[in-house]
Scaffold this active site. Structure first.
Site, short mmCIF file in Angstrom:
data_model
loop_
_atom_site.label_atom_id
_atom_site.label_comp_id
_atom_site.label_asym_id
_atom_site.label_seq_id
_atom_site.Cartn_x
_atom_site.Cartn_y
_atom_site.Cartn_z
N CYS A 1 -5.27 0.22 7.67
CA CYS A 1 -4.37 1.33 7.34
C CYS A 1 -3.39 1.57 8.50
CB CYS A 1 -5.16 2.60 7.06
SG CYS A 1 -6.58 2.37 5.98
N CYS B 1 -5.62 -3.80 0.07
CA CYS B 1 -5.87 -2.71 -0.86
C CYS B 1 -4.70 -2.44 -1.79
CB CYS B 1 -6.19 -1.43 -0.09
SG CYS B 1 -4.80 -0.90 0.93
FE1 FES Z 1 -5.48 0.45 2.42
FE2 FES Z 1 -5.79 2.70 3.78
S1 FES Z 1 -7.22 1.79 2.40
S2 FES Z 1 -4.00 1.49 3.60
#
Ligand code: FES
Length: 165
Positions: A106, A33
């Protein structure tokens, strides 16, 4: 995931901010992400053991990463380096309950930042968390982010002074 626990952690995040006198710092970024977490550690001697006195973090990350990092910096206090190295992402995020599949990375990113800081202190390069990529330590997390080619426009920026200042 326990939404109430998440909101509770986010409403009063612990140990947020740089630690100027830290003994070690570790930074990781998620290729999934583009988020990043940096963690600082300070050690002390207690009862003949060298334990983590305090930890702090900065996050260019989602709310889950911020909540897990906040919880992790509390959970590792008083642990030795070896004890902290044994903690998994699921242990660090346990107060939030099981993370949904899209949020597992995460917690892994926070675990990676912690391991990077623990191993940086020992003069080693972290390779413990394949889900995240260690990032060269720059003067600030923003510098590291810029160096990694990410733009600040697509991520959340959290920069606050350390607790107690
Ligand atoms: Fe990537 Fe939480 S969505 S760290």
């Amino acid at each position: 995931m326990d939404e109430a626990a998440l909101q509770s952690a986010l409403s009063n995040p612990q140990n947020l901010g740089e630690m100027p006198d830290a003994d070690a710092v570790g930074t990781v970024g998620s290729p999934d992400c583009g988020d990043m977490v940096r963690m600082w550690l300070k050690y002390k001697e207690k009862d003949g053991r060298r334990v983590i006195d305090k930890a702090s973090f900065q996050s260019f990350g989602c709310q889950t990463a911020i909540a897990v990092a906040s919880l992790a910096t509390e959970l590792i206090r008083g642990k030795t380096r070896e004890e902290a190295l044994e903690m998994s992402a699921s242990e660090l995020s346990a107060p939030l309950g099981p993370l949904p599949p899209m949020k597992i990375h995460c917690g892994q990113m926070v675990e990676g930042a912690l391991k990077a800081a623990l191993e940086a202190e020992a003069g080693q390069v972290s390779s413990a968390t394949p889900a995240v990529a260690p990032v060269p330590v720059g003067p600030t997390l923003a510098d590291a982010l810029n160096a990694s080619g990410k733009t600040a426009g697509r991520i959340r920026i959290v920069l606050e002074p350390p607790t107690g200042q």
